[in-house]
Design a protein around this motif. Structure first.
Motif, PDB file in Angstrom:
ATOM      1  N   ARG A 290       0.832  -1.209   0.000  1.00 28.00           N
ATOM      2  CA  ARG A 290       0.000   0.000   0.000  1.00 28.00           C
ATOM      3  C   ARG A 290       0.866   1.258   0.000  1.00 28.00           C
ATOM      4  O   ARG A 290       0.553   2.244  -0.675  1.00 28.00           O
ATOM      5  N   MET A 291       1.965   1.233   0.761  1.00 28.26           N
ATOM      6  CA  MET A 291       2.855   2.396   0.797  1.00 28.26           C
ATOM      7  C   MET A 291       3.497   2.632  -0.569  1.00 28.26           C
ATOM      8  O   MET A 291       3.596   3.780  -1.024  1.00 28.26           O
ATOM      9  N   ILE A 292       3.917   1.558  -1.224  1.00 29.32           N
ATOM     10  CA  ILE A 292       4.513   1.692  -2.559  1.00 29.32           C
ATOM     11  C   ILE A 292       3.501   2.286  -3.531  1.00 29.32           C
ATOM     12  O   ILE A 292       3.822   3.179  -4.329  1.00 29.32           O
ATOM     13  N   GLU A 293       2.274   1.805  -3.473  1.00 27.39           N
ATOM     14  CA  GLU A 293       1.240   2.330  -4.361  1.00 27.39           C
ATOM     15  C   GLU A 293       0.966   3.804  -4.085  1.00 27.39           C
ATOM     16  O   GLU A 293       0.773   4.592  -5.018  1.00 27.39           O
ATOM     17  N   ASP A 294       0.959   4.185  -2.808  1.00 25.82           N
ATOM     18  CA  ASP A 294       0.745   5.594  -2.447  1.00 25.82           C
ATOM     19  C   ASP A 294       1.865   6.475  -3.006  1.00 25.82           C
ATOM     20  O   ASP A 294       1.611   7.593  -3.475  1.00 25.82           O
ATOM     21  N   MET A 295       3.091   5.972  -2.963  1.00 25.63           N
ATOM     22  CA  MET A 295       4.215   6.747  -3.496  1.00 25.63           C
ATOM     23  C   MET A 295       4.148   6.832  -5.007  1.00 25.63           C
ATOM     24  O   MET A 295       4.476   7.871  -5.599  1.00 25.63           O
TER      25      MET A 295
ATOM     26  N   LYS B 145      13.897   5.612  -7.226  1.00 25.57           N
ATOM     27  CA  LYS B 145      14.975   5.663  -6.241  1.00 25.57           C
ATOM     28  C   LYS B 145      14.443   6.063  -4.865  1.00 25.57           C
ATOM     29  O   LYS B 145      14.804   5.476  -3.842  1.00 25.57           O
ATOM     30  N   THR B 146      13.538   7.046  -4.839  1.00 27.38           N
ATOM     31  CA  THR B 146      12.949   7.499  -3.572  1.00 27.38           C
ATOM     32  C   THR B 146      12.066   6.407  -2.971  1.00 27.38           C
ATOM     33  O   THR B 146      12.072   6.189  -1.760  1.00 27.38           O
ATOM     34  N   ILE B 147      11.331   5.724  -3.806  1.00 28.85           N
ATOM     35  CA  ILE B 147      10.458   4.647  -3.320  1.00 28.85           C
ATOM     36  C   ILE B 147      11.283   3.555  -2.648  1.00 28.85           C
ATOM     37  O   ILE B 147      10.952   3.097  -1.546  1.00 28.85           O
ATOM     38  N   ILE B 148      12.351   3.144  -3.282  1.00 25.36           N
ATOM     39  CA  ILE B 148      13.216   2.107  -2.693  1.00 25.36           C
ATOM     40  C   ILE B 148      13.795   2.583  -1.374  1.00 25.36           C
ATOM     41  O   ILE B 148      13.834   1.837  -0.384  1.00 25.36           O
ATOM     42  N   LEU B 149      14.247   3.833  -1.331  1.00 22.04           N
ATOM     43  CA  LEU B 149      14.842   4.393  -0.117  1.00 22.04           C
ATOM     44  C   LEU B 149      13.838   4.435   1.026  1.00 22.04           C
ATOM     45  O   LEU B 149      14.135   4.023   2.159  1.00 22.04           O
ATOM     46  N   TYR B 150      12.622   4.924   0.765  1.00 19.37           N
ATOM     47  CA  TYR B 150      11.598   5.037   1.808  1.00 19.37           C
ATOM     48  C   TYR B 150      11.193   3.659   2.343  1.00 19.37           C
ATOM     49  O   TYR B 150      11.045   3.475   3.559  1.00 19.37           O
ATOM     50  N   VAL B 151      11.007   2.701   1.433  1.00 16.39           N
ATOM     51  CA  VAL B 151      10.612   1.350   1.853  1.00 16.39           C
ATOM     52  C   VAL B 151      11.704   0.723   2.707  1.00 16.39           C
ATOM     53  O   VAL B 151      11.427   0.092   3.745  1.00 16.39           O
ATOM     54  N   ASP B 152      12.950   0.906   2.317  1.00 21.03           N
ATOM     55  CA  ASP B 152      14.061   0.352   3.084  1.00 21.03           C
ATOM     56  C   ASP B 152      14.148   0.981   4.465  1.00 21.03           C
ATOM     57  O   ASP B 152      14.376   0.285   5.467  1.00 21.03           O
ATOM     58  N   ASN B 153      13.945   2.296   4.558  1.00 21.58           N
ATOM     59  CA  ASN B 153      13.992   2.970   5.857  1.00 21.58           C
ATOM     60  C   ASN B 153      12.888   2.491   6.792  1.00 21.58           C
ATOM     61  O   ASN B 153      13.114   2.265   7.984  1.00 21.58           O
TER      62      ASN B 153
ATOM     63  N   ARG C 297       7.398   9.956   8.031  1.00 20.39           N
ATOM     64  CA  ARG C 297       6.318  10.932   7.864  1.00 20.39           C
ATOM     65  C   ARG C 297       5.388  10.517   6.734  1.00 20.39           C
ATOM     66  O   ARG C 297       4.168  10.618   6.857  1.00 20.39           O
ATOM     67  N   PHE C 298       5.965  10.051   5.624  1.00 17.87           N
ATOM     68  CA  PHE C 298       5.116   9.631   4.509  1.00 17.87           C
ATOM     69  C   PHE C 298       4.249   8.447   4.927  1.00 17.87           C
ATOM     70  O   PHE C 298       3.045   8.406   4.631  1.00 17.87           O
ATOM     71  N   LEU C 299       4.851   7.466   5.602  1.00 19.83           N
ATOM     72  CA  LEU C 299       4.106   6.280   6.018  1.00 19.83           C
ATOM     73  C   LEU C 299       2.914   6.645   6.885  1.00 19.83           C
ATOM     74  O   LEU C 299       1.789   6.223   6.615  1.00 19.83           O
ATOM     75  N   TYR C 300       3.174   7.442   7.929  1.00 21.93           N
ATOM     76  CA  TYR C 300       2.104   7.707   8.895  1.00 21.93           C
ATOM     77  C   TYR C 300       1.093   8.727   8.377  1.00 21.93           C
ATOM     78  O   TYR C 300      -0.096   8.639   8.692  1.00 21.93           O
ATOM     79  N   ARG C 301       1.532   9.677   7.574  1.00 20.23           N
ATOM     80  CA  ARG C 301       0.605  10.687   7.078  1.00 20.23           C
ATOM     81  C   ARG C 301      -0.223  10.190   5.890  1.00 20.23           C
ATOM     82  O   ARG C 301      -1.432  10.419   5.842  1.00 20.23           O
ATOM     83  N   ASN C 302       0.434   9.521   4.951  1.00 15.48           N
ATOM     84  CA  ASN C 302      -0.228   9.219   3.680  1.00 15.48           C
ATOM     85  C   ASN C 302      -0.750   7.794   3.563  1.00 15.48           C
ATOM     86  O   ASN C 302      -1.739   7.566   2.858  1.00 15.48           O
ATOM     87  N   THR C 303      -0.085   6.843   4.210  1.00 16.50           N
ATOM     88  CA  THR C 303      -0.520   5.449   4.082  1.00 16.50           C
ATOM     89  C   THR C 303      -1.378   5.016   5.262  1.00 16.50           C
ATOM     90  O   THR C 303      -2.437   4.425   5.078  1.00 16.50           O
ATOM     91  N   LEU C 304      -0.935   5.323   6.477  1.00 12.08           N
ATOM     92  CA  LEU C 304      -1.700   4.931   7.668  1.00 12.08           C
ATOM     93  C   LEU C 304      -2.714   5.989   8.085  1.00 12.08           C
ATOM     94  O   LEU C 304      -3.583   5.706   8.937  1.00 12.08           O
ATOM     95  N   HIS C 305      -2.608   7.203   7.511  1.00 16.99           N
ATOM     96  CA  HIS C 305      -3.526   8.302   7.844  1.00 16.99           C
ATOM     97  C   HIS C 305      -3.546   8.569   9.352  1.00 16.99           C
ATOM     98  O   HIS C 305      -4.603   8.787   9.948  1.00 16.99           O
TER      99      HIS C 305
END
Length: 289
Positions: free
Chosen positions: A7-12, A20-28, A74-82
């Protein structure tokens, strides 16, 4: 792949973030979850604070890495988990400010003399002559070189933005010699397979080897060539706004850092002490007359 990661990948992807940013965020986010052995859905503000302190105190990561981790969470909690309230009060610290290192003209000359491969020298000279990021230089295509308008087109550079930068007559001549010798068909600078472009890692290795052979004390990377491009243009009298466009900076504040780097401009700036002395001399002459 867990449903949360998918779901996070799809949101990104919906927000058109770069691969490159998607891979970095998922890894973090994965590292964050593994640190506690729990899904991020089960973790809250205290866990995030604890993890960030761990990165700073135990891992002693660079502030750039810290900012990337914080942006990922921030992206995970704001955009994916709301659940944006979890990261609402977490602030990024004031970053340490480091001025970029810049080569003098003599150092640039010595560096290029130590690059013996014609292809490698051409791509590095292209990066320096046009202010390209190395990721942009390695992905140049023949059709990006516009000899009629004397510009190079950068397709989907940083921030997924197209732009134009300058194509000098000397560089155009060198590129024509290179094309005659290498005969590329699509990608301008080919890798060993002649199907894919040359890799960033290869160009970085060439920089390290040439820097060592040239006996330069400064580190030399493709990005330092980009810094040198901007500083040398500024010292030659090019307007800062023009340099911003050539570099593809979103903010003029980013480009303005080169005004702090240019020792040539600093050396030409007159101290107020000199101005005060001149004023005193003028006043004395007026009194004598």
């Amino acid at each position: 792949m867990t449903p949360l990661r998918q779901r996070m990948i799809e949101d990104m992807e919906l927000r058109n973030l770069s691969p490159k940013t998607i891979i970095l965020y998922v890894d973090n986010v994965s590292r964050f979850a593994r640190h506690f052995g729990k899904s991020p859905e089960a973790l809250g503000p205290e866990a995030i604070r604890t993890y960030l302190l761990y990165l700073v105190q135990d891992r002693q990561v660079a502030w750039g890495t810290y900012k990337q981790v914080l942006a990922s969470l921030r992206f995970l909690y704001r955009n994916t988990l709301h659940r944006g309230e979890i990261v609402h009060d977490i602030r990024c610290p004031r970053p340490e400010r480091h001025l970029p290192e810049v080569l003098s003209f003599d150092e640039v000359r010595r560096f290029f003399q130590a690059v013996h491969s014609f292809k490698h020298r051409t791509i590095l000279m292209t990066a320096y002559a046009s202010g390209l990021r190395i990721s942009e230089a390695v992905r140049l295509r023949i059709c990006d070189i516009d000899s009629q308008r004397m510009v190079i087109r950068i397709v989907q550079g940083k921030g997924k933005k197209d732009r134009y930068t300058l194509l000098s007559p000397l560089l155009l001549q060198m590129l024509r010699y290179y094309w005659w010798a290498a005969r590329p068909v699509d990608w301008l600078f080919l890798g060993p397979s002649r199907i894919k472009p040359i890799t960033v890692g290869t160009v970085q290795r060439v920089c390290r080897d040439a820097r060592s052979e040239a006996g330069l004390d400064k580190a030399v990377t493709p990005h330092i060539l980009r810094h040198s491009f901007a500083t040398h243009l500024l010292e030659a009298g090019t307007e800062l706004r023009v340099i911003q466009e050539l570099l593809g900076h979103a903010s003029l504040r980013t480009t303005a850092i080169y005004t702090h780097v240019s020792t040539h401009l600093i050396g030409r700036t007159r101290s107020p002490l000199e101005l005060l002395h001149e004023q005193d001399q003028t006043d004395t002459l007026q009194e004598d007359s």
